[in-house]
Motif scaffolding. Structure first.
Motif, PDB file in Angstrom:
ATOM      1  N   GLY A   1       0.869  -1.178   0.000  1.00  0.00           N
ATOM      2  CA  GLY A   1       0.000   0.000   0.000  1.00  0.00           C
ATOM      3  C   GLY A   1       0.899   1.219   0.000  1.00  0.00           C
ATOM      4  N   ASP A   2       0.507   2.255  -0.720  1.00  0.00           N
ATOM      5  CA  ASP A   2       1.368   3.441  -0.821  1.00  0.00           C
ATOM      6  C   ASP A   2       0.479   4.656  -1.036  1.00  0.00           C
ATOM      7  OD1 ASP A   2       3.363   5.302  -1.364  1.00  0.00           O
ATOM      8  OD2 ASP A   2       3.444   4.726  -3.497  1.00  0.00           O
ATOM      9  N   CYS A   3       0.617   5.645  -0.143  1.00  0.00           N
ATOM     10  CA  CYS A   3      -0.211   6.840  -0.313  1.00  0.00           C
ATOM     11  C   CYS A   3       0.599   8.083   0.007  1.00  0.00           C
ATOM     12  CB  CYS A   3      -1.457   6.758   0.567  1.00  0.00           C
ATOM     13  SG  CYS A   3      -1.104   6.686   2.316  1.00  0.00           S
ATOM     14  N   TRP A   4       0.196   9.201  -0.594  1.00  0.00           N
ATOM     15  CA  TRP A   4       0.774  10.516  -0.295  1.00  0.00           C
ATOM     16  C   TRP A   4      -0.322  11.372   0.329  1.00  0.00           C
ATOM     17  CZ3 TRP A   4       5.685  12.556  -0.819  1.00  0.00           C
ATOM     18  CH2 TRP A   4       6.645  11.671  -1.338  1.00  0.00           C
ATOM     19  N   VAL A   5       0.027  11.934   1.473  1.00  0.00           N
ATOM     20  CA  VAL A   5      -1.004  12.648   2.232  1.00  0.00           C
ATOM     21  C   VAL A   5      -0.510  14.041   2.611  1.00  0.00           C
ATOM     22  CG1 VAL A   5      -2.290  12.676   4.416  1.00  0.00           C
ATOM     23  CG2 VAL A   5      -2.046  10.538   3.140  1.00  0.00           C
ATOM     24  N   LYS A   6      -1.448  15.010   2.500  1.00  0.00           N
ATOM     25  CA  LYS A   6      -1.183  16.373   2.932  1.00  0.00           C
ATOM     26  C   LYS A   6      -2.024  16.598   4.193  1.00  0.00           C
ATOM     27  CE  LYS A   6      -0.798  19.153  -0.875  1.00  0.00           C
ATOM     28  NZ  LYS A   6      -1.558  19.695  -2.013  1.00  0.00           N
ATOM     29  N   MET A   7      -1.463  17.221   5.219  1.00  0.00           N
ATOM     30  CA  MET A   7      -2.271  17.484   6.412  1.00  0.00           C
ATOM     31  C   MET A   7      -2.221  18.963   6.747  1.00  0.00           C
ATOM     32  SD  MET A   7      -1.474  14.019   8.570  1.00  0.00           S
ATOM     33  CE  MET A   7      -1.757  14.693  10.140  1.00  0.00           C
TER      34      MET A   7
ATOM     35  N   CYS B   1      -4.274   8.207  18.933  1.00  0.00           N
ATOM     36  CA  CYS B   1      -3.203   8.137  19.943  1.00  0.00           C
ATOM     37  C   CYS B   1      -2.276   9.343  19.869  1.00  0.00           C
ATOM     38  CB  CYS B   1      -2.380   6.877  19.758  1.00  0.00           C
ATOM     39  SG  CYS B   1      -3.382   5.422  19.877  1.00  0.00           S
ATOM     40  N   GLY B   2      -2.603  10.303  19.028  1.00  0.00           N
ATOM     41  CA  GLY B   2      -1.840  11.549  18.998  1.00  0.00           C
ATOM     42  C   GLY B   2      -0.422  11.372  18.504  1.00  0.00           C
ATOM     43  N   ILE B   3       0.352  12.427  18.686  1.00  0.00           N
ATOM     44  CA  ILE B   3       1.693  12.403  18.136  1.00  0.00           C
ATOM     45  C   ILE B   3       2.723  12.923  19.140  1.00  0.00           C
ATOM     46  CG2 ILE B   3       1.703  14.731  17.055  1.00  0.00           C
ATOM     47  CD1 ILE B   3       2.635  11.583  15.195  1.00  0.00           C
ATOM     48  N   ILE B   4       2.266  13.726  20.119  1.00  0.00           N
ATOM     49  CA  ILE B   4       3.267  14.248  21.068  1.00  0.00           C
ATOM     50  C   ILE B   4       3.090  13.763  22.498  1.00  0.00           C
ATOM     51  CG2 ILE B   4       4.211  16.302  19.933  1.00  0.00           C
ATOM     52  CD1 ILE B   4       1.963  17.934  21.077  1.00  0.00           C
ATOM     53  N   ALA B   5       1.848  13.495  22.919  1.00  0.00           N
ATOM     54  CA  ALA B   5       1.694  13.099  24.323  1.00  0.00           C
ATOM     55  C   ALA B   5       0.626  12.024  24.511  1.00  0.00           C
ATOM     56  CB  ALA B   5       1.368  14.320  25.186  1.00  0.00           C
ATOM     57  N   GLY B   6       0.269  11.334  23.444  1.00  0.00           N
ATOM     58  CA  GLY B   6      -0.667  10.220  23.576  1.00  0.00           C
ATOM     59  C   GLY B   6      -2.132  10.608  23.620  1.00  0.00           C
ATOM     60  N   TYR B   7      -2.465  11.882  23.344  1.00  0.00           N
ATOM     61  CA  TYR B   7      -3.869  12.320  23.351  1.00  0.00           C
ATOM     62  C   TYR B   7      -4.399  12.413  21.926  1.00  0.00           C
ATOM     63  CZ  TYR B   7      -2.963  13.357  28.208  1.00  0.00           C
ATOM     64  OH  TYR B   7      -2.636  13.226  29.527  1.00  0.00           O
ATOM     65  N   PRO B   8      -5.706  12.228  21.741  1.00  0.00           N
ATOM     66  CA  PRO B   8      -6.268  12.243  20.384  1.00  0.00           C
ATOM     67  C   PRO B   8      -5.957  13.555  19.654  1.00  0.00           C
ATOM     68  CG  PRO B   8      -7.938  11.618  21.997  1.00  0.00           C
ATOM     69  CD  PRO B   8      -6.728  12.011  22.768  1.00  0.00           C
ATOM     70  N   LEU B   9      -5.572  13.416  18.377  1.00  0.00           N
ATOM     71  CA  LEU B   9      -5.314  14.600  17.554  1.00  0.00           C
ATOM     72  C   LEU B   9      -6.635  15.003  16.899  1.00  0.00           C
ATOM     73  CD1 LEU B   9      -2.499  16.016  16.359  1.00  0.00           C
ATOM     74  CD2 LEU B   9      -3.496  15.154  14.263  1.00  0.00           C
ATOM     75  N   VAL B  10      -6.996  16.265  17.024  1.00  0.00           N
ATOM     76  CA  VAL B  10      -8.309  16.708  16.518  1.00  0.00           C
ATOM     77  C   VAL B  10      -8.154  17.943  15.631  1.00  0.00           C
ATOM     78  CG1 VAL B  10      -9.565  15.840  18.534  1.00  0.00           C
ATOM     79  CG2 VAL B  10      -8.703  18.193  18.537  1.00  0.00           C
ATOM     80  N   ASP B  11      -9.247  18.299  14.979  1.00  0.00           N
ATOM     81  CA  ASP B  11      -9.333  19.528  14.180  1.00  0.00           C
ATOM     82  C   ASP B  11      -8.255  19.607  13.103  1.00  0.00           C
ATOM     83  OD1 ASP B  11     -11.389  20.095  15.892  1.00  0.00           O
ATOM     84  OD2 ASP B  11     -10.269  21.526  17.115  1.00  0.00           O
ATOM     85  N   PHE B  12      -8.250  18.613  12.209  1.00  0.00           N
ATOM     86  CA  PHE B  12      -7.309  18.685  11.089  1.00  0.00           C
ATOM     87  C   PHE B  12      -7.918  18.035   9.846  1.00  0.00           C
ATOM     88  CE2 PHE B  12      -5.573  14.327  10.653  1.00  0.00           C
ATOM     89  CZ  PHE B  12      -6.093  13.743  11.800  1.00  0.00           C
ATOM     90  N   ILE B  13      -7.340  18.403   8.732  1.00  0.00           N
ATOM     91  CA  ILE B  13      -7.803  17.861   7.455  1.00  0.00           C
ATOM     92  C   ILE B  13      -6.668  17.032   6.868  1.00  0.00           C
ATOM     93  CG2 ILE B  13      -8.557  18.468   5.110  1.00  0.00           C
ATOM     94  CD1 ILE B  13      -9.425  21.231   6.513  1.00  0.00           C
ATOM     95  N   ALA B  14      -6.991  15.836   6.435  1.00  0.00           N
ATOM     96  CA  ALA B  14      -5.991  14.996   5.773  1.00  0.00           C
ATOM     97  C   ALA B  14      -6.446  14.806   4.328  1.00  0.00           C
ATOM     98  CB  ALA B  14      -5.875  13.659   6.476  1.00  0.00           C
ATOM     99  N   GLU B  15      -5.554  15.094   3.403  1.00  0.00           N
ATOM    100  CA  GLU B  15      -5.917  14.976   1.993  1.00  0.00           C
ATOM    101  C   GLU B  15      -5.000  13.950   1.336  1.00  0.00           C
ATOM    102  OE1 GLU B  15      -5.692  18.666  -0.128  1.00  0.00           O
ATOM    103  OE2 GLU B  15      -5.830  17.656  -2.084  1.00  0.00           O
ATOM    104  N   CYS B  16      -5.608  12.949   0.756  1.00  0.00           N
ATOM    105  CA  CYS B  16      -4.819  11.932   0.067  1.00  0.00           C
ATOM    106  C   CYS B  16      -4.762  12.339  -1.401  1.00  0.00           C
ATOM    107  CB  CYS B  16      -5.479  10.569   0.263  1.00  0.00           C
ATOM    108  SG  CYS B  16      -4.552   9.241  -0.492  1.00  0.00           S
ATOM    109  N   PHE B  17      -3.555  12.657  -1.896  1.00  0.00           N
ATOM    110  CA  PHE B  17      -3.502  13.213  -3.255  1.00  0.00           C
ATOM    111  C   PHE B  17      -2.724  12.345  -4.242  1.00  0.00           C
ATOM    112  CE2 PHE B  17       0.880  14.716  -3.145  1.00  0.00           C
ATOM    113  CZ  PHE B  17       1.135  14.807  -1.775  1.00  0.00           C
ATOM    114  N   ASP B  18      -2.060  11.319  -3.748  1.00  0.00           N
ATOM    115  CA  ASP B  18      -1.335  10.461  -4.695  1.00  0.00           C
ATOM    116  C   ASP B  18      -1.035   9.127  -4.035  1.00  0.00           C
ATOM    117  OD1 ASP B  18      -0.176   9.686  -7.020  1.00  0.00           O
ATOM    118  OD2 ASP B  18       1.543  11.073  -6.927  1.00  0.00           O
ATOM    119  N   GLY B  19      -0.518   8.208  -4.816  1.00  0.00           N
ATOM    120  CA  GLY B  19      -0.164   6.907  -4.265  1.00  0.00           C
ATOM    121  C   GLY B  19       0.136   5.930  -5.394  1.00  0.00           C
TER     122      GLY B  19
END
Ligand SMILES: Nc1nc2c(ncn2[C@@H]2O[C@H](COP(=O)(O)OP(=O)(O)OP(=O)(O)O)[C@@H](O)[C@H]2O)c(=O)[nH]1
Ligand SMILES: [Mg+2]
Length: 702
Positions: free
Chosen positions: A507-513, A551-569
């Motif tokens: 599986g291979d994807c390119w994502v913009k956040m 599981c978040g990215i810095i302290a284990g808390y849910p990451l919220v309020d963001f847009i993820a765009e899959c544009f290639d793969g």
């Protein structure tokens, strides 16, 4: 016991500051009336209404208790309530079940925070209030000073109708300003009995002064009386009492009495005044037009014998060897022992077996109760505080008691893992008995949370949990549900590839956040063109990102309020499948999110504090030191001081109630609601991140 009709019933909530002598007075009132056979004491743990091991051991009331005094053809129902703020729920329930308040003020302490709170509470309900200055025999007892404090701090409409003879060890009786007589302990020496005498010469001057004040205050409440007063007429005491009673109903006057429960001096005259001045059930109707609901239709509630039966459950307790005991106040219709009634709140029929009235812990069987009376029954199935019991033909629901909301919360867990289920059951039972004790499971922080009105409240609840349900529980401060979010954007690749004999995974994807607006949550944008990833696999990328973001990215808390765009793969015609693209989504999240300047969000509460103006500066200073953002101050209603509004991080609010209480000497109060999430200042965030890293490290080592 004889049957009491509505006009012979008085319902009185005995309220006041902690340790002002309420429980002792209720015991003495029941005893001197002859309705209770023993004069109990706090010291020996033998009062009528402090009966649980927690109350006896701690020597203060925790829950309300019902007793009665039969006096001069009437039955005075006495609801003893706790004075401490932590147990205020039962004081509110007591006032809701009663028709008037007996507000107790210690002769040595005068007006305190709890006196003020209960006075305002009674006034808000339009209840008549009778003050009693208690413990007149105590060292430093000072009637005049207590009276002036009431006048100064609570209401100018206060008027003495009794004054003491002496004080402290010299307290020897009371003078009734209306009857113009003195009442001193009887020579028979029998507890509580008194003799009527002339006013002692030494008290004459004081009597004249207070008497003049009383006559004028009473006359001023009634135009006709005032005319007669200015005409020089001496107003007969019956007319004065009648005017006083009417003025009390309108909250135009608040009479003051005095007594000592220990010496039982002035206790009988308290009963005399209660019977004469407190409204009966019929008179209550003119005061508060009672309303209820039958289905969706509003109905009037009349305290008539032949009206349909309706009563409000204002308390339930669990008693050893008995089970649940339900206390209710009837508002209309009679009810007989053994009668089947209908619980309109829960849609169920229940039978009132062994109908009784409570004298403390004792239940005295009665064949029937008339409207206005307070009754109790044991083992009433599926009936809780705030339920209305009525009849199948008229399934009425009465307005419910508005209990205060939790001010402190803790996380709780059973000391032994095997007790977890027993603890949960116990916590729910405690809530059934005391609606101000709250419990719920927080599925985000994975903790059981308990809430109450103060630390003492929670501590007592835990003691009861141990005694009644045999489970020891441990308390800790609740975890704060932090969140994470992005403040920048970035893109990158997530690539999952495995070749282990047989069929591989690819599986291979390119994502913009990029960040979304606060509160907008998560959004996935599919901008794949030309089939770089087959349609069917794109939702798997979305799922992978969602799973990783929990599981978040810095302290284990849910990451919220963001847009993820899959544009290639890219894909492989044999090895690609949904699972592989989900893995690719997870990889993409892990590689892109750290590039987008992730930050911590903290939950904030909107806090409204009411404080007397004297403490306003301290309260505001304290809120600032809690990283609170002050929004401004305003004048509080009915002269209670100032309101301060502030937005404060939840992490800084743990045990705020305790702090506020000590800052304001018990006179401040607050409410709070969730306000929203905001980015956390760097310094505080660093601490949370460090704590997370430490716990991860510990897990690795374990
Ligand atoms: N000297 C003296 N002490 C009294 C009198 N009445 C009560 N006390 C004492 O004052 C203390 C508090 O009395 P309580 O009757 O428990 O007061 P309370 O208002 O019910 O207190 P809470 O339930 O905590 O709100 C006890 O130690 C009593 O013995 C009194 O008439 N004279
Ligand atoms: Mg008490």
């Amino acid at each position: 016991m004889r049957e009491y009709e509505s006009d012979a019933i008085r319902n009185v909530a005995v309220v006041g500051h902690g340790a002002s002598g309420k429980t002792s007075l209720v015991d003495a009132l029941a005893f001197v009336s002859g309705s209770s056979k023993r004069h109990g004491s706090i010291k020996d743990g033998t009062t009528l209404t402090d009966t649980t091991p927690e109350e006896i051991q701690r020597k203060y009331s925790i829950s309300l208790g019902c007793a009665f005094a039969e006096w001069k053809g009437a039955k005075v129902n006495l609801i003893d309530t706790p004075g401490f703020l932590d147990f205020q729920g039962d004081a509110i329930a007591g006032l809701s079940a009663a028709d008037g308040a007996l507000l107790i003020v210690g002769a040595a302490t005068g007006v305190e925070a709890g006196t003020e709170r209960m006075f305002r509470e009674a006034i808000a309900r339009e209840d008549p209030v009778l003050f009693v200055i208690s413990m007149m025999d105590k060292e430093h007892a000072d009637f005049d000073s207590a009276y002036w404090m009431i006048k100064d701090r609570l209401t100018s409409k206060v008027v003495p109708v009794e004054i003491p003879i002496g004080a402290g060890s010299g307290f020897g009786g009371v003078i009734n300003l209306i009857a113009k007589k003195a009442y001193v302990p009887a020579k028979s020496g029998k507890a509580g009995e008194y003799e009527e005498t002339d006013i002692p010469a030494a008290e004459r001057e004081r009597f004249e002064r207070y008497h003049a004040e009383m006559v004028e205050a009473v006359a001023a409440t009634d135009d006709q009386l005032l005319e007669r007063f200015f005409g020089g007429e001496e107003i007969p005491s019956e007319d004065e009492m009648a005017a006083l009673k009417e003025a009390m109903k309108r909250e135009d006057l608040f009479p003051v009495l005095c007594c000592s429960a220990h010496l039982m001096i002035g206790v009988r005259t308290v009963l005399d005044f209660l019977v004469a001045l407190m409204p009966n059930a019929y008179e209550m109707e003119e005061l508060h037009a009672f309303k209820g609901a039958e289905g969706s239709k509003a109905v009037e509630i009349h305290p008539n014998d032949d009206a349909p039966f309706a009563a409000l459950v204002f308390k339930t307790t669990a008693e050893p060897h008995v089970g649940d005991v339900t206390f209710f106040r009837t508002f209309s219709g009679t009810v007989a022992s053994g009668q089947e009634v209908y619980n309109a709140t829960r849609n169920g029929a229940v039978k009132l077996n062994h109908l009784a009235v409570a004298q403390g812990r004792e239940r005295i069987a009665v064949p029937r109760l008339h409207p206005g009376d307070i009754g109790c029954v044991a083992k009433l199935h599926n009936t809780h505080t705030n339920d209305t019991i009525s009849t199948k033909a008229h399934p009425v629901r009465l307005p419910q008691i508005a209990f205060p909301e939790s001010l402190v919360t803790f996380a709780v867990r059973a000391a032994s893992r095997n007790d977890e289920e027993k603890m949960q059951q116990g916590l729910h039972r405690l809530h059934d008995e005391d609606p101000t004790f709250q419990t719920h499971y927080n599925s985000e922080t994975l903790e059981t949370i308990v809430g109450g009105l103060g630390e003492r409240h929670i501590e007592v609840a835990m003691a009861r949990l141990a005694r009644q349900f045999g489970t020891k529980a441990e308390l800790s401060s609740p975890r704060i549900p932090y969140r994470e979010t992005l403040t920048g954007s970035g893109d990158g690749q997530g690539r999952h590839k495995k070749q282990s004999g047989g069929r591989g995974q690819f599986g291979d994807c390119w994502v913009k956040m990029r960040p979304a607006k606060r509160g907008d949550g998560y959004a996935f944008v599919d901008s794949i063109v030309g089939g770089a990833i087959p349609r069917g696999f794109i939702p798997a990328v979305d799922r992978g990102i969602q799973e990783a973001s929990a599981c978040g990215i810095i302290a284990g808390y849910p990451l919220v309020d963001f847009i993820a765009e899959c544009f290639d793969g890219s894909y492989h015609s044999v090895d690609s499948n949904e699972a592989s693209f989900k893995m690719a989504g997870i990889q993409a999240f892990k590689s892109v999110a750290p590039k987008c300047r992730p930050v911590l969000l903290e939950p904030l509460d909107m806090v409204h504090v009411i404080t007397p103006d004297d403490y306003l500066g301290d309260v505001m200073g304290d809120l600032s030191s809690r990283h609170g953002k002050l929004l401004g101050t305003a004048q509080a209603d009915n002269g209670a001081g100032s309101v301060v509004n502030a937005i404060v991080p939840q992490a800084d609010l743990h045990l705020y109630g305790t702090r506020l209480s000590s800052l304001t000497h018990g006179r401040g109060s607050f409410t709070h609601q969730f306000h929203g999430y905001e980015q956390m200042p760097r310094e505080q965030a660093a601490k949370v991140i460090a704590a997370h890293e430490k716990s991860v490290q510990e897990e690795v080592e374990a």
